[in-house]
Design an enzyme around this catalytic site. Structure first.
Site, mmCIF file in Angstrom:
data_model
loop_
_atom_site.group_PDB
_atom_site.id
_atom_site.type_symbol
_atom_site.label_atom_id
_atom_site.label_comp_id
_atom_site.label_asym_id
_atom_site.label_seq_id
_atom_site.Cartn_x
_atom_site.Cartn_y
_atom_site.Cartn_z
ATOM 1 N N ASN A 58 63.939 48.665 -3.158
ATOM 2 C CA ASN A 58 65.232 49.109 -3.692
ATOM 3 C C ASN A 58 65.979 49.909 -2.639
ATOM 4 O O ASN A 58 65.506 50.063 -1.517
ATOM 5 C CB ASN A 58 65.023 49.915 -4.987
ATOM 6 N N LYS A 100 52.274 32.762 3.296
ATOM 7 C CA LYS A 100 53.701 32.668 2.983
ATOM 8 C C LYS A 100 53.963 31.509 2.016
ATOM 9 O O LYS A 100 53.432 30.401 2.220
ATOM 10 C CB LYS A 100 54.481 32.459 4.284
ATOM 11 N N ASP A 133 52.934 54.724 -13.828
ATOM 12 C CA ASP A 133 53.959 55.772 -13.734
ATOM 13 C C ASP A 133 53.304 56.985 -13.077
ATOM 14 O O ASP A 133 52.486 57.681 -13.696
ATOM 15 C CB ASP A 133 54.519 56.114 -15.118
HETATM 16 O O1 C5P Z 1 61.340 55.843 -15.242
HETATM 17 P P1 C5P Z 1 62.157 56.175 -14.064
HETATM 18 O O2 C5P Z 1 61.802 55.363 -12.855
HETATM 19 O O3 C5P Z 1 63.618 56.189 -14.263
HETATM 20 O O4 C5P Z 1 61.761 57.697 -13.768
HETATM 21 C C1 C5P Z 1 62.132 58.353 -12.632
HETATM 22 C C2 C5P Z 1 61.108 59.430 -12.268
HETATM 23 O O5 C5P Z 1 59.777 58.962 -12.463
HETATM 24 C C3 C5P Z 1 61.182 59.795 -10.806
HETATM 25 O O6 C5P Z 1 60.783 61.145 -10.682
HETATM 26 C C4 C5P Z 1 60.171 58.845 -10.179
HETATM 27 O O7 C5P Z 1 59.680 59.350 -8.956
HETATM 28 C C5 C5P Z 1 59.099 58.781 -11.243
HETATM 29 N N1 C5P Z 1 58.397 57.485 -11.344
HETATM 30 C C6 C5P Z 1 57.067 57.405 -11.045
HETATM 31 N N2 C5P Z 1 56.386 56.228 -11.174
HETATM 32 C C7 C5P Z 1 57.002 55.125 -11.629
HETATM 33 C C8 C5P Z 1 58.373 55.166 -11.941
HETATM 34 C C9 C5P Z 1 59.042 56.366 -11.781
HETATM 35 O O8 C5P Z 1 56.502 58.428 -10.629
HETATM 36 N N3 C5P Z 1 56.322 54.002 -11.747
#
Ligand code: C5P
Length: 406
Positions: free
Chosen positions: A213, A292, A311
């Site tokens: 991203n 690839k 997460d």
């Molecule tokens: O759910 P979202 O990506 O919007 O949440 C953002 C927050 O969660 C940020 O602090 C990001 O670093 C953290 N995050 C994470 N692991 C993920 C997705 C987001 O630690 N898989």
């Protein structure tokens, strides 16, 4: 942003070929808003002319304690009374010896001894041949100068003017500027260990393609720098970005969300604050192929399937150390709309005491940003500014929350 606005610095040059870098340093200090009074030893004036330093600092250079232009004939006293810091760059081995012994036989050593030591910090940027640097006498003098209250900004390592290679080069002017700026920041996080995640993650599809991203990592790197300036021990877990590591920060490079989770869980064992600015990919390809994926001319497109990434923030926020209050977790939310409502909901979902909202498309890759700090009590806006200023405000906010808690 003028980081040194209102600051008055005495820049002392002692003998060494690194004097040529002091010219650039002087320019950077002035550009950062400082007024700079240059003082040069006789040896320094052999390497670079006072005229150059006068032109760059916009003030006559002081060269001697016998200067008849000083109305009270006390240049060594006058020079430091209005100073916010004395910076010796380059600081020669000989000058280090003078400092260690408290000698005062020329203007540079006199003014260092005569400065009000409680109020005016003495910052040293040593520069010398590697053998001179490692010599026990130099290290002894260095330790004595530090014991007497001086701050050594460190030395660089690499090729030296003499043709040898090793420790002892003067730090680059930009590094010295950053260290001087840092020395003026309040030490709000002394004794804390701050872990910051920053940048995007990269989820491989095959050995040459992947999903990532637009996060540049700039906000997270600014937070790591601000935390270090505030006196914390800082570990920065960075996804693939092209940014220089802030001085004094330990960096761990990772690629995927799974790599980042492992690094953050390991570093989180000793952290007292975790700021999760990384833009972690929500999904990764279910299977990354070893080879690839080839276009075979049939017009058929590959069918990709995805699995959800862990997460990282929510996982760390659920850890026993976070739950017991030993680790303070801060999340970030990059939203495109409804910032307040989305940030409030995300704070609860992630289980963190503080969530910082920003508008993703307006900040990714930019040098400035605006932040919304959301906690259980409500929200506070930090208006648009450069990312380092915002990072310093956020660090001050986090520091006050930790001290209120402790
Ligand atoms: O759910 P979202 O990506 O919007 O949440 C953002 C927050 O969660 C940020 O602090 C990001 O670093 C953290 N995050 C994470 N692991 C993920 C997705 C987001 O630690 N898989």
């Amino acid at each position: 942003m003028k980081d040194l606005a209102g600051k008055h610095l005495v820049l002392v040059l002692t003998g060494g070929v690194a004097c040529y870098k002091a010219a650039e340093l002087c320019r950077l200090l002035v550009k950062a808003g400082a007024t700079v009074q240059v003082v040069m030893s006789d040896a320094a004036a052999q390497f670079i002319t006072p005229v150059t330093m006068q032109a760059l600092s916009q003030h006559p250079v002081r060269l001697s304690q016998w200067d008849a232009d000083e109305p009270n004939a006390m240049g060594h006293i006058n020079l430091t009374r209005a100073a916010d810091a004395v910076l010796v760059a380059p600081c020669s081995a000989d000058f280090m010896a003078k400092l260690a012994q408290g000698r005062a036989d020329d203007l540079p050593s006199l003014l260092c001894l005569a400065r009000p030591a409680q109020r005016v910090p003495l910052l040293l940027a040593p520069a010398m041949n590697r053998e001179m640097w490692v010599h026990p006498a130099t290290q002894r003098n260095l330790a004595q100068a530090v014991a007497d209250g001086a701050t050594v900004l460190g030395v660089g390592c690499g090729e030296q003017a003499c043709g040898e290679s090793g420790d002892g080069r003067m730090l680059e002017p930009q590094q010295i500027l950053a260290a001087v700026v840092a020395s003026f920041q309040p030490k709000l996080l002394q004794g804390q260990h701050v872990l910051v995640s920053a940048g995007p993650t990269y989820e491989a599809i095959d050995p040459v393609r992947g999903i990532t991203n637009l996060s540049s990592g700039k906000m997270g790197f600014a937070i790591a720098r601000a935390a270090r300036e505030a006196g914390a021990t800082v570990t920065l877990v960075a996804g693939p970005v092209h940014l220089a590591t802030p001085a004094g920060v330990q960096r761990v490079d990772v690629v995927s969300a799974q790599n980042m989770l492992l690094a953050v869980m390991e570093q989180g064992q000793k952290a007292t604050v975790f700021v999760s600015t990384a833009a972690v990919a929500d999904w990764r390809p279910a299977q990354a192929t070893d080879q690839k994926i080839k276009k075979d001319g049939s017009g058929q497109v590959p069918q990709l399937s995805f699995v959800e990434n862990p997460d990282i923030l929510a996982t760390l926020a659920q850890s026993p150390r976070a739950q017991s209050g030993e680790l303070f977790c801060v999340g970030f939310a990059a939203e495109s709309h409804d910032l307040l409502a989305n940030a409030q909901a995300k704070r609860l979902r992630k289980g963190v005491p503080l969530l910082v909202g920003n508008i993703g498309p307006a900040t990714f890759g930019q040098d400035d940003n605006a932040l919304l700090l959301v906690d259980a009590q409500g929200a506070r806006e930090l208006p648009r500014s450069d990312k380092l200023s915002l990072a310093r405000e956020l660090i001050a906010d986090i520091a006050s929350r930790i001290s209120a808690k402790g």
